[in-house]
Design a protein around this motif. Sequence first.
Motif, short mmCIF file in Angstrom:
data_model
loop_
_atom_site.label_atom_id
_atom_site.label_comp_id
_atom_site.label_asym_id
_atom_site.label_seq_id
_atom_site.Cartn_x
_atom_site.Cartn_y
_atom_site.Cartn_z
N LYS A 17 0.87 -1.20 0.21
CA LYS A 17 -0.06 -0.27 -0.01
C LYS A 17 1.28 0.92 0.07
O LYS A 17 0.46 2.29 -0.16
CB LYS A 17 -0.96 -0.08 1.23
N THR A 20 -3.06 -5.55 17.11
CA THR A 20 -4.42 -5.58 17.68
C THR A 20 -5.28 -6.76 17.98
O THR A 20 -4.94 -8.02 16.32
CB THR A 20 -5.73 -3.95 16.47
N PRO A 21 -6.46 -6.91 17.71
CA PRO A 21 -7.98 -8.40 17.91
C PRO A 21 -7.53 -8.77 16.56
O PRO A 21 -7.19 -9.67 16.50
CB PRO A 21 -8.11 -7.93 18.38
N ILE A 70 -6.47 -7.67 13.96
CA ILE A 70 -4.71 -8.16 12.96
C ILE A 70 -4.45 -9.67 13.40
O ILE A 70 -3.44 -10.33 12.26
CB ILE A 70 -3.57 -6.86 13.23
N SER A 72 -2.69 0.37 24.52
CA SER A 72 -3.67 -0.73 23.00
C SER A 72 -2.99 0.28 21.54
O SER A 72 -2.94 1.80 21.90
CB SER A 72 -4.49 -0.97 23.18
N HIS A 73 -2.93 -0.28 20.65
CA HIS A 73 -3.15 0.18 18.88
C HIS A 73 -1.17 0.43 19.08
O HIS A 73 -1.15 0.01 17.43
CB HIS A 73 -3.14 1.64 18.99
N ASP A 81 -6.80 2.71 6.27
CA ASP A 81 -6.45 1.95 5.49
C ASP A 81 -4.87 1.41 5.43
O ASP A 81 -4.27 0.35 4.95
CB ASP A 81 -6.25 2.18 4.05
N ARG A 82 -5.02 0.55 6.79
CA ARG A 82 -3.92 0.12 7.16
C ARG A 82 -3.71 -1.16 8.68
O ARG A 82 -2.75 -1.15 9.55
CB ARG A 82 -2.11 1.34 7.69
N GLY A 83 -4.78 -1.24 8.96
CA GLY A 83 -5.41 -2.27 9.74
C GLY A 83 -4.60 -1.60 11.09
O GLY A 83 -5.01 -1.94 12.57
N ALA A 84 -4.56 -0.12 11.48
CA ALA A 84 -4.49 0.28 12.69
C ALA A 84 -5.83 0.96 13.31
O ALA A 84 -5.55 1.45 14.05
CB ALA A 84 -3.62 1.62 12.39
N ASN A 143 -13.56 -3.09 10.73
CA ASN A 143 -13.96 -4.18 10.99
C ASN A 143 -15.13 -4.99 10.75
O ASN A 143 -16.26 -4.26 10.70
CB ASN A 143 -13.85 -4.33 12.94
N SER A 159 -9.73 -7.20 10.13
CA SER A 159 -9.82 -5.75 9.52
C SER A 159 -10.04 -6.04 7.77
O SER A 159 -8.97 -6.54 7.22
CB SER A 159 -8.19 -4.84 9.45
N GLY A 183 -10.16 -4.75 26.22
CA GLY A 183 -9.25 -5.81 25.45
C GLY A 183 -10.25 -6.40 24.16
O GLY A 183 -9.51 -5.95 22.79
N ALA A 184 -11.24 -6.37 23.96
CA ALA A 184 -12.30 -6.68 22.59
C ALA A 184 -11.79 -5.26 21.74
O ALA A 184 -11.56 -5.22 20.36
CB ALA A 184 -13.66 -6.74 22.67
N ILE A 185 -12.32 -3.80 22.56
CA ILE A 185 -12.15 -3.33 21.05
C ILE A 185 -10.22 -2.30 21.29
O ILE A 185 -10.48 -0.77 21.65
CB ILE A 185 -12.85 -1.59 22.21
N ALA A 186 -9.43 -3.21 22.16
CA ALA A 186 -7.70 -2.89 22.11
C ALA A 186 -7.66 -1.84 20.71
O ALA A 186 -6.51 -1.45 20.46
CB ALA A 186 -6.87 -3.70 22.58
N GLY A 187 -8.57 -2.29 19.06
CA GLY A 187 -7.94 -2.24 18.01
C GLY A 187 -8.98 -0.51 17.51
O GLY A 187 -8.79 -0.67 16.91
N ASN A 188 -9.89 -0.88 18.70
CA ASN A 188 -10.57 0.27 17.70
C ASN A 188 -10.48 1.91 18.37
O ASN A 188 -10.72 2.25 19.28
CB ASN A 188 -12.02 -0.01 17.98
N LEU A 189 -9.58 3.11 17.24
CA LEU A 189 -9.87 3.89 17.54
C LEU A 189 -10.78 4.87 17.81
O LEU A 189 -11.77 4.75 16.68
CB LEU A 189 -9.08 4.14 16.28
#
Lengths: 335, 210
Positions: free
Chosen positions: A40, A106-107, A109, A240-241, B94-97, B102, B111, B181-187
């Motif tokens: 990308k 993250t979960p 990933i 996180s992140h 657009d980078r999984g971050a 989701n 993602s 923990g579940a939303i640790a990747g949700n900004l």
Amino acid sequence: MRPFSLIRPTTLAAARARALAEPQARPFRAGGIDLLGLMKEGLRAPAELIELHALSATEGAEMRALAATEGGLRVGALVSLAALARAKGLPPSFEALREAASSAATPAIREAATVGGNLLQRPRCWYLRHPDLECLKSGGASCLAEGGENRLHAILGGGPCYIVHPSTLAAPLVALAATVTILGGGGRRTLPLEELFAPPRERIDAEHRLAAGELLLALELPAPAPGLRSVYEVAKEKLSHDWPLAEVALSVVVEGQTIRGARVVLGHVAPIPWRALAVEQALVGQVASAELFARVAPLASVGARPLAQNGYKVALTQGLVRAALHRACDVPIPE
Amino acid sequence: MTGATKLTRRGLLRGFGAAPVIASCAGPSSGEAAAEAVSPADPLIDAVAIGPGLAPLDLRLNGAARTVEAAPQATLLALLRDQLAITGTKEVCDRGACGACNVLIDGEVRSACMTLAHDVAGREVTTVEGLATSGAPSPLQRAFVELDALQCGYCTSGMLISCSALLSRARGPLSRAQIQGAIAGNLCRCGCYEQVIAATLSAAGERSAL
Ligand SMILES: Cc1cc2nc3c(=O)[nH]c(=O)nc-3n(C[C@H](O)[C@H](O)[C@H](O)COP(=O)(O)OP(=O)(O)OC[C@H]3O[C@@H](n4cnc5c(N)ncnc54)[C@H](O)[C@@H]3O)c2cc1C
Ligand code: FES
Ligand code: FES
């Protein structure tokens, strides 16, 4: 992303032959997280992705296995970080690995990212990852981090390039004395995982010692010695992140109160997972105590040569080692 | 940056600040030159090739069987939003971050921006649109509304996916730590984390009261 083809081989031989014919243009794809990120950004533009998930059930069995061996554990290269994190019946001695697998990325990933891909992902150095810059690793003449923005870079083992190894799984796997099995032209070979990683002085175009077309098949953790405990400690700017600023994974074998063996591995402070040998040596034969840990923790940074902006990693690493030792040996941290 | 810093031609136009903006406009590149196809001189052995160019795939999307055509480089996110106009799933980094994109793939949180469309061949994809049952919002969705778990709403579909997955896999009462923990990747730029946790706890409570 530039157009490409997805190649779905059913056999290991077919996957390897296809990749080997044009290794740069035909990378293996496992979870694809690192590859897609690079693609990308325009940093890679493969013509084909060789999809390891397409391997048939029999051909891919070893790469997909997550299984107990005689007291130890076999982890296939295609096992996801999420599967590793939630594996039931992981020996308690391997706690460092579970902790690391459930803290990386993250979960979402972790569901895609694989153990093999995690160990073989490219560094996060912002100069290497910048589409418009050329650093030592991307064909340029000098390391842009050495005199540039280097707060996330190496304090140990750096030069001529100062990346830190990006893999969160590497430190606990090395701390647990994992071996890795590789399939190459000469057949299968097994080596200590530590020997998979190549520092920039040895190899600048990659961070590992795999030859083109070689496949990482699986890792094996030997049966833990009685009394072995392992822990993983990490410091991040955000809970996180975030990527680690520094990590430590260590295993200790404690008999009564005496430490009989130790493997202490630092992450995100050196271009390879870094064995803190001086700490290991200072621990062995000693009785676990807060005084001992306070005395040995500073040895974690023996040989450190911080750059202009990353001196904080020295104290951070020492602190993580100390915290990890307290937790692993069940010694309360003094007030 | 130091004086030694070298710019390559590739990106002069982009400039530093603009790079992500332009990258996110790039999308699946239908207009770009096609990569060379598998050539007769380089035949496939024990393998199939998909692409370059459009290729069909079958999937189940929110409970319905679909057959679509997608290029190998199309992400699942591009397939959903640009091709199928199912736009509940959002694109942010657009980078999984960030977690905005989701979706559930066979029940696992993934993602969509880091998944290729062809990865979901033969699989079940659930987007936020699929969380409602017969048009009625799920208890979790209702709790989000009642407890103000959103402001701008950009993170909401991703949050709902992460929390739905947690609700369907967790047994017994939920803890705050599990939700964190579940939303640790949700900004969430609006900072609605506390309300998201409260809404998820409330939906879990409602469920266990049944
Ligand atoms: C938001 C975010 C945060 C992240 N945070 C962390 C973190 O904290 N810690 C961390 O460790 N990582 C982190 N990552 C990175 C992520 O964990 C890695 O990108 C991922 O583990 C790579 O695995 P993969 O299976 O997707 O690899 P792929 O992208 O499929 O492959 C990576 C490389 O390995 C090669 N390869 C893969 N498998 C094999 C094999 N079996 N044999 C030979 N070659 C192989 C591929 O050809 C490729 O060159 C983060 C990523 C994101 C997006
Ligand atoms: S848009 Fe996919 S994670 Fe941010
Ligand atoms: S509600 Fe605005 S980003 Fe979360």
